[in-house]
Design a protein around this motif. Structure first.
Motif, short mmCIF file in Angstrom:
data_model
loop_
_atom_site.label_atom_id
_atom_site.label_comp_id
_atom_site.label_asym_id
_atom_site.label_seq_id
_atom_site.Cartn_x
_atom_site.Cartn_y
_atom_site.Cartn_z
N MET A 103 -17.09 -4.70 23.95
CA MET A 103 -18.12 -3.77 23.46
C MET A 103 -19.47 -4.49 23.41
O MET A 103 -19.53 -5.67 23.07
CB MET A 103 -17.76 -3.25 22.07
CG MET A 103 -16.65 -2.21 22.08
SD MET A 103 -16.28 -1.69 20.39
CE MET A 103 -16.27 0.07 20.58
N SER A 104 -20.52 -3.74 23.76
CA SER A 104 -21.85 -4.36 23.71
C SER A 104 -22.92 -3.34 23.35
O SER A 104 -22.73 -2.13 23.53
CB SER A 104 -22.20 -5.00 25.06
OG SER A 104 -22.45 -3.99 26.02
N ILE A 105 -24.03 -3.87 22.85
CA ILE A 105 -25.27 -3.08 22.72
C ILE A 105 -26.31 -3.95 23.42
O ILE A 105 -27.00 -4.76 22.80
CB ILE A 105 -25.65 -2.82 21.24
CG1 ILE A 105 -24.45 -2.25 20.46
CG2 ILE A 105 -26.85 -1.87 21.15
CD1 ILE A 105 -24.65 -2.20 18.96
N ALA A 106 -26.38 -3.81 24.73
CA ALA A 106 -27.20 -4.71 25.56
C ALA A 106 -28.67 -4.69 25.14
O ALA A 106 -29.35 -5.71 25.18
CB ALA A 106 -27.06 -4.35 27.03
N SER A 107 -29.16 -3.52 24.73
CA SER A 107 -30.58 -3.39 24.35
C SER A 107 -30.92 -4.27 23.14
O SER A 107 -32.08 -4.60 22.91
CB SER A 107 -30.93 -1.94 24.06
OG SER A 107 -30.09 -1.45 23.03
N GLU A 108 -29.89 -4.64 22.37
CA GLU A 108 -30.11 -5.53 21.21
C GLU A 108 -29.53 -6.93 21.45
O GLU A 108 -29.49 -7.76 20.55
CB GLU A 108 -29.46 -4.91 19.96
CG GLU A 108 -30.08 -3.58 19.55
CD GLU A 108 -29.33 -2.92 18.39
OE1 GLU A 108 -28.56 -3.62 17.71
OE2 GLU A 108 -29.54 -1.71 18.18
N GLY A 109 -29.05 -7.15 22.65
CA GLY A 109 -28.48 -8.46 22.99
C GLY A 109 -27.10 -8.70 22.40
O GLY A 109 -26.59 -9.82 22.42
N LYS A 110 -26.47 -7.66 21.88
CA LYS A 110 -25.16 -7.82 21.23
C LYS A 110 -24.02 -7.73 22.24
O LYS A 110 -24.01 -6.82 23.08
CB LYS A 110 -24.96 -6.76 20.14
CG LYS A 110 -25.88 -6.95 18.94
CD LYS A 110 -25.68 -5.85 17.91
CE LYS A 110 -26.62 -6.06 16.72
NZ LYS A 110 -26.58 -4.93 15.77
N GLY A 111 -23.08 -8.65 22.13
CA GLY A 111 -21.90 -8.64 23.00
C GLY A 111 -22.10 -9.41 24.30
O GLY A 111 -21.17 -9.54 25.09
N ILE A 112 -23.30 -9.94 24.53
CA ILE A 112 -23.60 -10.62 25.80
C ILE A 112 -22.82 -11.93 25.93
O ILE A 112 -22.25 -12.22 26.99
CB ILE A 112 -25.12 -10.87 25.94
CG1 ILE A 112 -25.90 -9.55 25.87
CG2 ILE A 112 -25.42 -11.60 27.25
CD1 ILE A 112 -25.52 -8.50 26.90
N ALA A 113 -22.76 -12.70 24.83
CA ALA A 113 -22.00 -13.97 24.88
C ALA A 113 -20.53 -13.70 25.17
O ALA A 113 -19.89 -14.45 25.92
CB ALA A 113 -22.15 -14.71 23.55
N GLU A 114 -19.99 -12.59 24.61
CA GLU A 114 -18.58 -12.23 24.84
C GLU A 114 -18.35 -11.83 26.30
O GLU A 114 -17.31 -12.13 26.88
CB GLU A 114 -18.17 -11.08 23.91
CG GLU A 114 -18.05 -11.45 22.44
CD GLU A 114 -19.38 -11.51 21.69
OE1 GLU A 114 -19.36 -11.76 20.48
OE2 GLU A 114 -20.45 -11.31 22.33
N ILE A 115 -19.34 -11.14 26.89
CA ILE A 115 -19.24 -10.75 28.30
C ILE A 115 -19.22 -12.01 29.18
O ILE A 115 -18.39 -12.15 30.08
CB ILE A 115 -20.41 -9.82 28.71
CG1 ILE A 115 -20.29 -8.48 27.98
CG2 ILE A 115 -20.44 -9.60 30.22
CD1 ILE A 115 -21.55 -7.62 28.04
N ALA A 116 -20.16 -12.93 28.91
CA ALA A 116 -20.23 -14.18 29.68
C ALA A 116 -18.92 -14.97 29.55
O ALA A 116 -18.43 -15.54 30.53
CB ALA A 116 -21.41 -15.03 29.20
N GLN A 117 -18.35 -14.97 28.34
CA GLN A 117 -17.09 -15.68 28.11
C GLN A 117 -15.94 -15.03 28.90
O GLN A 117 -15.12 -15.73 29.51
CB GLN A 117 -16.77 -15.66 26.61
CG GLN A 117 -15.46 -16.34 26.21
CD GLN A 117 -15.38 -17.80 26.64
OE1 GLN A 117 -16.38 -18.51 26.68
NE2 GLN A 117 -14.18 -18.26 27.00
N ALA A 118 -15.91 -13.70 28.92
CA ALA A 118 -14.86 -12.98 29.66
C ALA A 118 -14.98 -13.24 31.17
O ALA A 118 -13.97 -13.38 31.87
CB ALA A 118 -14.94 -11.49 29.36
N ILE A 119 -16.23 -13.31 31.67
CA ILE A 119 -16.45 -13.63 33.10
C ILE A 119 -15.94 -15.04 33.39
O ILE A 119 -15.27 -15.28 34.41
CB ILE A 119 -17.95 -13.49 33.47
CG1 ILE A 119 -18.38 -12.02 33.43
CG2 ILE A 119 -18.23 -14.09 34.86
CD1 ILE A 119 -19.88 -11.79 33.50
#
Length: 321
Positions: free
Chosen positions: A225-241
């Motif tokens: 889950m992310s709220i990209a406009s607030e930068g939330k969840g980005i580290a988790e996305i990078a980790q999953a990649i």
């Protein structure tokens, strides 16, 4: 040293203008393009390629910008290929909005290229994989390919990316639409963006339920889950990649996938060159004449195709005897 050699030399030294010129030559099918790609090929293989797709309005561009900022903080360089719908008037790519909304456009460690789909069935331009190769040779650590997410484009991304990220939003039926579009089959990672909207938890459960129905596979795509406009969840996305990358490397799948991509690239180049050579003025005129009389002649398309092939073979023999 001729123009092409000079261009390649400057590109490999990190000259951004040489990079832009090289991409333009390849995109515009300049006669020098094939020899340039050939010369650059020995420098290709370093960059990790990420495909980002999903329905329009899912916030893909914002997510790509935030992910790029994350990689830049790790001192990694990033190339972004933003594939836009072709303008019906110019045949060019609509870069304006992409630039205006991008926080990373002025960063020297980031290079953004907008590409038109040029009427191809898939959302990724036929030349997008060439541009990814050029950015790879230029020395980028990551190449992110962001597609418009229309029709067949998702399948194009899979052919060109090491990891495919599918971005969805909690809107009703979005996950079901994604399943219909075949996105479930190609995703290595799902991102449920705009997760502060109503119905986010339900959408998350829907996606996970649909994933349970997939055939048994070794790799189970994560849902982040992310709220990209607030930068939330980005580290988790990078980790999953990163986890998917490690899985591919550990199981020798990265090399296997890239080998398959290499094979498809050869087939694509041969198909493209043959088609270009085949449809000369004579072939086009022959087809045009027969189209004008097709109602009266009742000649089958198979017969006409056979005739065209025969003419092509005769032309080929004349040139090679």
């Amino acid at each position: 040293m001729n123009y092409s050699d000079n261009l390649i030399d400057n590109l490999l030294k990190g000259d951004r203008r040489a990079l832009a010129r090289t991409i333009s030559l390849v995109e515009n099918e300049n006669p020098e393009a094939a020899s340039i790609m050939d010369a650059l090929y020995k420098k290709i293989g370093h960059a990790y390629r990420i495909g980002v797709t999903g329905p329009p309005g899912a916030g893909k561009s914002t997510l790509v910008d935030e992910l790029t900022k994350y990689y830049r903080k790790q001192n990694k360089t990033v190339g972004i290929i933003a594939v836009d719908p072709t303008s019906p008037f110019t045949g060019g790519a609509l870069l304006g909005d992409r630039v205006r909304m991008s926080d990373v456009f002025l960063d020297e460690g980031v290079y953004i290229r907008s590409m038109a789909t040029r009427g191809s069935l898939g959302g990724l331009s036929k030349k997008a994989s060439d541009v990814a190769d050029i950015l790879d040779a230029f020395g980028k650590d990551y190449v992110i390919m962001e597609t418009v997410g229309v029709g067949q484009s998702e399948l194009d991304i899979v052919e060109a990316a090491d990891t495919t990220v599918v971005v969805l939003v909690p809107e009703s039926g979005d996950s079901v639409q994604a399943m219909k579009a075949g996105l479930m089959e190609i995703a290595d990672l799902f991102v449920l963006n705009k997760a502060d909207r109503e119905g986010a938890n339900r959408a998350m459960q829907e996606i996970q339920a649909i994933l349970q129905l997939r055939e048994n596979r070794d790799w189970k795509p994560k849902v982040v889950m992310s709220i990209a406009s607030e930068g939330k969840g980005i580290a988790e996305i990078a980790q999953a990649i990163q986890e998917h990358r490690e899985y591919l490397e550990k199981n020798q799948l990265l090399l296997k996938n890239r080998r398959e991509r290499f094979l498809k690239k050869i087939q694509s180049i041969v198909r493209y060159q043959l088609e270009k050579e085949f449809w000369d003025e004579n072939a086009k005129n022959f087809l045009k004449e027969n189209l004008e009389t097709f109602q009266d002649s009742r000649t089958s398309p198979y017969k006409l195709a056979e005739e065209l092939l025969k003419n092509y073979k005769e032309k080929w023999r004349e040139h090679h005897e």
